[in-house]
Design an enzyme around this catalytic site. Structure first.
Site, PDB file in Angstrom:
ATOM      1  N   ASP A  33       0.863  -1.176   0.000  1.00 19.51           N
ATOM      2  CA  ASP A  33       0.000   0.000   0.000  1.00 19.51           C
ATOM      3  C   ASP A  33       0.903   1.230   0.000  1.00 19.51           C
ATOM      4  O   ASP A  33       1.833   1.334   0.808  1.00 19.51           O
ATOM      5  CB  ASP A  33      -0.881  -0.014   1.261  1.00 19.51           C
ATOM      6  CG  ASP A  33      -1.962   1.047   1.222  1.00 19.51           C
ATOM      7  OD1 ASP A  33      -1.626   2.236   1.010  1.00 19.51           O
ATOM      8  OD2 ASP A  33      -3.134   0.714   1.418  1.00 19.51           O
ATOM      9  N   ASN A  89     -12.331  -2.721   4.322  1.00 21.74           N
ATOM     10  CA  ASN A  89     -13.329  -1.670   4.486  1.00 21.74           C
ATOM     11  C   ASN A  89     -14.384  -1.782   3.387  1.00 21.74           C
ATOM     12  O   ASN A  89     -14.030  -1.914   2.213  1.00 21.74           O
ATOM     13  CB  ASN A  89     -12.656  -0.293   4.412  1.00 21.74           C
ATOM     14  CG  ASN A  89     -11.551  -0.132   5.448  1.00 21.74           C
ATOM     15  OD1 ASN A  89     -11.665  -0.638   6.556  1.00 21.74           O
ATOM     16  ND2 ASN A  89     -10.480   0.561   5.084  1.00 21.74           N
ATOM     17  N   GLN A  96     -13.838   2.914   3.032  1.00 30.00           N
ATOM     18  CA  GLN A  96     -13.428   2.415   1.710  1.00 30.00           C
ATOM     19  C   GLN A  96     -13.230   3.588   0.752  1.00 30.00           C
ATOM     20  O   GLN A  96     -14.111   4.451   0.626  1.00 30.00           O
ATOM     21  CB  GLN A  96     -14.480   1.446   1.136  1.00 30.00           C
ATOM     22  CG  GLN A  96     -13.999   0.802  -0.172  1.00 30.00           C
ATOM     23  CD  GLN A  96     -14.907  -0.301  -0.698  1.00 30.00           C
ATOM     24  OE1 GLN A  96     -16.042  -0.456  -0.263  1.00 30.00           O
ATOM     25  NE2 GLN A  96     -14.387  -1.070  -1.640  1.00 30.00           N
ATOM     26  N   HIS A 102     -10.394  -5.403  -1.330  1.00 28.55           N
ATOM     27  CA  HIS A 102      -9.001  -5.620  -0.914  1.00 28.55           C
ATOM     28  C   HIS A 102      -8.939  -5.887   0.577  1.00 28.55           C
ATOM     29  O   HIS A 102      -9.756  -5.400   1.346  1.00 28.55           O
ATOM     30  CB  HIS A 102      -8.108  -4.432  -1.282  1.00 28.55           C
ATOM     31  CG  HIS A 102      -8.641  -3.104  -0.850  1.00 28.55           C
ATOM     32  ND1 HIS A 102      -9.618  -2.433  -1.556  1.00 28.55           N
ATOM     33  CD2 HIS A 102      -8.342  -2.317   0.209  1.00 28.55           C
ATOM     34  CE1 HIS A 102      -9.900  -1.300  -0.954  1.00 28.55           C
ATOM     35  NE2 HIS A 102      -9.146  -1.198   0.138  1.00 28.55           N
ATOM     36  N   HIS A 104      -6.483  -5.365   3.782  1.00 29.52           N
ATOM     37  CA  HIS A 104      -5.285  -4.706   4.310  1.00 29.52           C
ATOM     38  C   HIS A 104      -4.588  -5.655   5.274  1.00 29.52           C
ATOM     39  O   HIS A 104      -5.220  -6.191   6.200  1.00 29.52           O
ATOM     40  CB  HIS A 104      -5.658  -3.458   5.127  1.00 29.52           C
ATOM     41  CG  HIS A 104      -6.206  -2.325   4.338  1.00 29.52           C
ATOM     42  ND1 HIS A 104      -5.424  -1.263   3.928  1.00 29.52           N
ATOM     43  CD2 HIS A 104      -7.465  -2.046   3.907  1.00 29.52           C
ATOM     44  CE1 HIS A 104      -6.182  -0.390   3.286  1.00 29.52           C
ATOM     45  NE2 HIS A 104      -7.422  -0.834   3.249  1.00 29.52           N
TER      46      HIS A 104
HETATM   47  P1  AMP Z   1      -9.421   1.649   1.431  1.00 26.22           P
HETATM   48  O1  AMP Z   1      -9.409   3.041   2.006  1.00 26.22           O
HETATM   49  O2  AMP Z   1      -9.675   0.562   2.409  1.00 26.22           O
HETATM   50  O3  AMP Z   1     -10.325   1.579   0.215  1.00 26.22           O
HETATM   51  O4  AMP Z   1      -7.931   1.393   0.970  1.00 26.22           O
HETATM   52  C1  AMP Z   1      -7.420   1.831  -0.253  1.00 26.22           C
HETATM   53  C2  AMP Z   1      -5.932   1.844  -0.108  1.00 26.22           C
HETATM   54  O5  AMP Z   1      -5.354   1.829  -1.395  1.00 26.22           O
HETATM   55  C3  AMP Z   1      -5.364   3.075   0.611  1.00 26.22           C
HETATM   56  O6  AMP Z   1      -4.705   2.657   1.794  1.00 26.22           O
HETATM   57  C4  AMP Z   1      -4.379   3.675  -0.405  1.00 26.22           C
HETATM   58  O7  AMP Z   1      -3.195   4.119   0.189  1.00 26.22           O
HETATM   59  C5  AMP Z   1      -4.123   2.514  -1.340  1.00 26.22           C
HETATM   60  N1  AMP Z   1      -3.782   2.860  -2.702  1.00 26.22           N
HETATM   61  C6  AMP Z   1      -4.441   3.666  -3.550  1.00 26.22           C
HETATM   62  N2  AMP Z   1      -3.838   3.699  -4.744  1.00 26.22           N
HETATM   63  C7  AMP Z   1      -2.767   2.865  -4.652  1.00 26.22           C
HETATM   64  C8  AMP Z   1      -1.743   2.463  -5.557  1.00 26.22           C
HETATM   65  N3  AMP Z   1      -1.703   2.913  -6.820  1.00 26.22           N
HETATM   66  N4  AMP Z   1      -0.804   1.592  -5.130  1.00 26.22           N
HETATM   67  C9  AMP Z   1      -0.852   1.121  -3.867  1.00 26.22           C
HETATM   68  N5  AMP Z   1      -1.782   1.464  -2.967  1.00 26.22           N
HETATM   69  C10 AMP Z   1      -2.720   2.330  -3.355  1.00 26.22           C
END
Ligand code: AMP
Ligand code: ZN
Length: 142
Positions: A33, A89, A96, A102, A104
């Site tokens: 992440d 999430n 989310q 996904h 975490h």
């Molecule tokens: P969520 O808030 O649970 O939907 O988590 C989405 C996660 O994706 C966040 O922690 C971001 O930091 C991560 N994220 C978004 N774009 C990228 C990317 N291109 N590469 C890696 N992580 C990402």
């Protein structure tokens, strides 16, 4: 396999945009992440596009979840983490921000390591009767 050409995680799965890959097979990708809430913070995604846990087909869920222990242990070995939060999430209220399912994996190094989930125990909020009804009502809808 369903993919969404506008989805950033589908693009990562298809290698259309780069990521720091930690694992890949025919059904699953895991990558760091970018936010690195703690060192080693990793996302595990299916290659199949599903919005979140509500829309995740059972067989896709099985593909993703069965890889989690192995990936978690590799992160733990590499980082020396002493614990890990495993979470997903669903919808805005739950935090989310990317609408491709996904998980975490957030390795933990101490209580002040950057991650915290606010957990307010409500032991007295519901009577035993209310909890019995609640469990029974959920059970009947599984
Ligand atoms: P969520 O808030 O649970 O939907 O988590 C989405 C996660 O994706 C966040 O922690 C971001 O930091 C991560 N994220 C978004 N774009 C990228 C990317 N291109 N590469 C890696 N992580 C990402
Ligand atoms: Zn997607």
């Amino acid at each position: 396999m369903h993919t969404d050409p506008t989805c950033i995680f589908c693009k990562i799965a298809q290698q259309e945009i780069p990521s720091y890959r930690v694992y890949e097979d025919e059904a699953v990708v895991a990558f760091l992440d970018l936010s690195q809430v703690t060192k080693g913070h990793t996302l595990v995604i299916p290659k199949h596009h599903a919005k979140n846990v509500y829309e995740l087909p059972e067989e896709v869920a099985a593909d993703v979840f069965k890889r989690v222990p192995t990936i978690a242990k590799a992160i733990q070995r590499e980082t020396g983490a002493i614990g890990m939060n495993v979470l997903s999430n669903a919808e805005e209220v739950a935090g989310q921000t990317v609408y491709h399912f996904h998980i975490h994996l957030i390795p933990r190094f101490g209580h002040e390591d950057g991650f915290g989930a606010k957990w307010i125990t409500q032991n007295d909020a519901f009577t035993s009767e209310e909890l019995t009804t609640l469990a029974s009502n959920i059970h009947s809808q599984v």
